[in-house]
Design an enzyme around this catalytic site. Structure first.
Site, PDB file in Angstrom:
ATOM      1  N   SER A 137      46.318  28.082  47.962  1.00  0.00           N
ATOM      2  CA  SER A 137      45.470  29.243  47.730  1.00  0.00           C
ATOM      3  C   SER A 137      44.303  28.906  46.829  1.00  0.00           C
ATOM      4  O   SER A 137      44.420  28.059  45.923  1.00  0.00           O
ATOM      5  CB  SER A 137      46.312  30.331  47.062  1.00  0.00           C
ATOM      6  OG  SER A 137      45.479  31.360  46.603  1.00  0.00           O
ATOM      7  N   TYR A 152      50.912  33.673  40.421  1.00  0.00           N
ATOM      8  CA  TYR A 152      50.809  33.352  41.842  1.00  0.00           C
ATOM      9  C   TYR A 152      50.091  32.015  42.047  1.00  0.00           C
ATOM     10  O   TYR A 152      50.587  31.111  42.725  1.00  0.00           O
ATOM     11  CB  TYR A 152      50.067  34.481  42.579  1.00  0.00           C
ATOM     12  CG  TYR A 152      49.676  34.092  43.972  1.00  0.00           C
ATOM     13  CD1 TYR A 152      50.641  33.993  44.969  1.00  0.00           C
ATOM     14  CD2 TYR A 152      48.353  33.790  44.299  1.00  0.00           C
ATOM     15  CE1 TYR A 152      50.295  33.596  46.246  1.00  0.00           C
ATOM     16  CE2 TYR A 152      48.006  33.396  45.563  1.00  0.00           C
ATOM     17  CZ  TYR A 152      48.978  33.303  46.540  1.00  0.00           C
ATOM     18  OH  TYR A 152      48.637  32.897  47.796  1.00  0.00           O
ATOM     19  N   LYS A 208      51.408  28.155  43.501  1.00  0.00           N
ATOM     20  CA  LYS A 208      50.790  27.409  44.603  1.00  0.00           C
ATOM     21  C   LYS A 208      50.374  26.013  44.144  1.00  0.00           C
ATOM     22  O   LYS A 208      50.474  25.045  44.899  1.00  0.00           O
ATOM     23  CB  LYS A 208      49.594  28.190  45.163  1.00  0.00           C
ATOM     24  CG  LYS A 208      50.005  29.441  45.919  1.00  0.00           C
ATOM     25  CD  LYS A 208      50.768  29.078  47.183  1.00  0.00           C
ATOM     26  CE  LYS A 208      51.267  30.279  47.956  1.00  0.00           C
ATOM     27  NZ  LYS A 208      51.953  29.927  49.200  1.00  0.00           N
TER      28      LYS A 208
HETATM   29  N1  UFG Z   1      40.515  45.387  45.588  1.00  0.00           N
HETATM   30  C1  UFG Z   1      39.996  46.638  45.345  1.00  0.00           C
HETATM   31  N2  UFG Z   1      40.634  47.711  45.882  1.00  0.00           N
HETATM   32  C2  UFG Z   1      41.757  47.618  46.638  1.00  0.00           C
HETATM   33  C3  UFG Z   1      42.281  46.320  46.863  1.00  0.00           C
HETATM   34  C4  UFG Z   1      41.643  45.224  46.330  1.00  0.00           C
HETATM   35  O1  UFG Z   1      38.978  46.795  44.659  1.00  0.00           O
HETATM   36  O2  UFG Z   1      42.276  48.620  47.087  1.00  0.00           O
HETATM   37  C5  UFG Z   1      39.791  44.229  45.055  1.00  0.00           C
HETATM   38  C6  UFG Z   1      40.637  43.322  44.179  1.00  0.00           C
HETATM   39  O3  UFG Z   1      40.660  43.790  42.860  1.00  0.00           O
HETATM   40  C7  UFG Z   1      39.898  42.007  44.348  1.00  0.00           C
HETATM   41  C8  UFG Z   1      39.391  42.057  45.802  1.00  0.00           C
HETATM   42  O4  UFG Z   1      39.448  43.429  46.168  1.00  0.00           O
HETATM   43  O5  UFG Z   1      38.799  41.963  43.495  1.00  0.00           O
HETATM   44  C9  UFG Z   1      40.263  41.273  46.753  1.00  0.00           C
HETATM   45  O6  UFG Z   1      41.602  41.631  46.501  1.00  0.00           O
HETATM   46  P1  UFG Z   1      42.807  41.206  47.444  1.00  0.00           P
HETATM   47  O7  UFG Z   1      44.039  41.802  46.879  1.00  0.00           O
HETATM   48  O8  UFG Z   1      42.486  41.481  48.860  1.00  0.00           O
HETATM   49  O9  UFG Z   1      42.800  39.613  47.321  1.00  0.00           O
HETATM   50  P2  UFG Z   1      42.872  38.643  46.076  1.00  0.00           P
HETATM   51  O10 UFG Z   1      41.515  38.037  45.914  1.00  0.00           O
HETATM   52  O11 UFG Z   1      43.474  39.266  44.875  1.00  0.00           O
HETATM   53  O12 UFG Z   1      43.912  37.573  46.588  1.00  0.00           O
HETATM   54  C10 UFG Z   1      43.821  37.093  47.917  1.00  0.00           C
HETATM   55  C11 UFG Z   1      45.209  36.706  48.414  1.00  0.00           C
HETATM   56  C12 UFG Z   1      45.690  35.564  47.599  1.00  0.00           C
HETATM   57  C13 UFG Z   1      44.661  34.463  47.587  1.00  0.00           C
HETATM   58  C14 UFG Z   1      43.340  34.957  47.114  1.00  0.00           C
HETATM   59  C15 UFG Z   1      42.308  33.857  47.186  1.00  0.00           C
HETATM   60  O13 UFG Z   1      46.094  37.811  48.324  1.00  0.00           O
HETATM   61  O14 UFG Z   1      46.881  35.117  48.187  1.00  0.00           O
HETATM   62  O15 UFG Z   1      42.946  36.015  47.930  1.00  0.00           O
HETATM   63  O16 UFG Z   1      41.062  34.323  46.764  1.00  0.00           O
HETATM   64  F1  UFG Z   1      45.060  33.486  46.759  1.00  0.00           F
END
Ligand code: UFG
Length: 330
Positions: free
Chosen positions: A119, A143, A147
């Site tokens: 990741s 997390y 990884k």
């Molecule tokens: N977000 C919102 N509102 C929501 C959901 C998410 O604002 O309802 C924001 C989060 O705070 C973040 C962005 O959208 O800033 C992306 O969030 P995600 O949960 O979709 O993804 P993450 O970046 O947290 O994590 C994802 C995968 C991980 C991976 C990562 C790599 O879940 O497994 O991308 O960048 F490691």
């Protein structure tokens, strides 16, 4: 060839399973079906077990021998950044324990090729706008730590007994390659937005005061089908004698903010999206975008789809699923 795919009934795994089957490979799936779905694996046998349970090792060894497995692609893991901050021991147990079980089974069955779902979270908050694999990995949440340890484990097994190992560091995966393989879990931004709307609510933005152009977090969104293809290309790479690298970013080099994703979804769907501001989510880096130069030069892989295709395919798949959203004017 027969490939054992852990997490093969899940969102990304099922795309890889389908690509493998389309090119004529046999597939065996190991999945606990917690988020995965039985009808997504195209009839491949499923060994139903949690990857981190002790008994998973024997079950995988038996499956590898019975089906003459030649390579493993290991997806099965927990993947929510926020949850990992709240439940670190659980994430360590599942993700590191699961990886240890996979490698143990491979060593016992003498299966040598492993593609590991790593990741971009391994980087933490990289010092450069577009991160390369040479950057020092400094994860900022459990997390990402799990990884990174998974990568170390794969590398160490390579030295110890000749495991041929490659880790793919995924950036933000979304979209669908086929309408029946949309993301079934509500764990990431795009499905979380659509889920809120399907429930008659407006989506949430987790913080708009980050040091980014519009204040919301920036991510590198990658189409799930492009990501799936990267696994197929990595299997070919593992079979080569010369393998200069064992870690590859799977990103596009282009960042999009949460707000841009919401605007894009409104555009492709016709929905009126008026997001509500919510507090920052723990463990979120403000900006995470990956350079695809290494995977491009080494494997010849490049993303074929951009944000528009990602969001269009996510929307179409959602609308063919059980929770169709009615759009004003339809
Ligand atoms: N977000 C919102 N509102 C929501 C959901 C998410 O604002 O309802 C924001 C989060 O705070 C973040 C962005 O959208 O800033 C992306 O969030 P995600 O949960 O979709 O993804 P993450 O970046 O947290 O994590 C994802 C995968 C991980 C991976 C990562 C790599 O879940 O497994 O991308 O960048 F490691």
């Amino acid at each position: 060839m027969t490939i054992l795919v852990t997490g093969g009934a899940g969102y990304i795994g099922a795309h890889v399973v389908r690509l493998l089957q389309q090119q004529g490979d046999q597939v065996v799936v190991v999945d606990n079906l917690s988020t995965g779905q039985r009808d997504r694996v195209g009839g491949a046998p499923i060994i139903e077990v949690d990857i981190a349970e002790d008994r998973a090792v024997d079950l995988m060894v038996d499956a590898m021998r019975e089906h003459s497995v030649t390579a493993v692609i290991h997806f099965a893991a927990q993947k929510q950044v926020g949850e990992s901050v709240a439940r670190p021991a659980y994430y360590y147990h599942q993700n590191i324990g699961g990886m240890a079980n996979v490698i143990t089974a491979m060593e016992r069955a003498q299966v040598r090729d492993l593609v590991f779902s790593s990741s971009a979270a391994t980087y933490g908050m990289p010092p450069t706008a577009i991160v390369e694999e040479t950057a020092d990995p400094r994860p900022i949440n459990p997390y990402g730590e799990t990884k990174l340890v998974g990568e170390w484990m794969g590398r160490a097994a390579g030295k110890a007994w000749g495991l041929r190992f490659a880790a793919l560091r995924y950036f933000n995966v979304a979209g669908s390659g086929w309408d029946d393989l949309g993301d079934p879990a509500v764990l990431n931004l795009v499905p979380m937005v659509l889920d809120r709307i399907a429930n008659g609510k407006q989506p949430l933005i987790f913080g708009n005061d980050y040091d980014t152009p519009d204040g919301t977090c920036v991510r590198d969104y990658i189409h799930v089908l492009d990501l799936a293809q990267a696994h197929i290309d990595t299997l070919t790479y593992l079979a080569k004698d010369e393998r200069p690298y064992d870690v590859f970013n799977v990103g596009t080099g282009t960042g999009s903010s949460v707000r841009e994703v919401l605007d894009g979804l409104a555009r492709v769907s016709g929905l009126a999206i008026e997001p509500e501001l919510f507090e920052r989510r723990a463990g979120d880096p403000p900006h995470l975008v990956g350079s695809p130069a290494r995977i491009n030069e080494t494997l010849g892989w490049t993303a074929q789809n951009g944000l528009e295709e990602i969001l269009t395919s996510a929307w179409t798949a959602w609308q063919t699923g059980p929770r169709r959203i009615s759009v004003a004017g339809e």
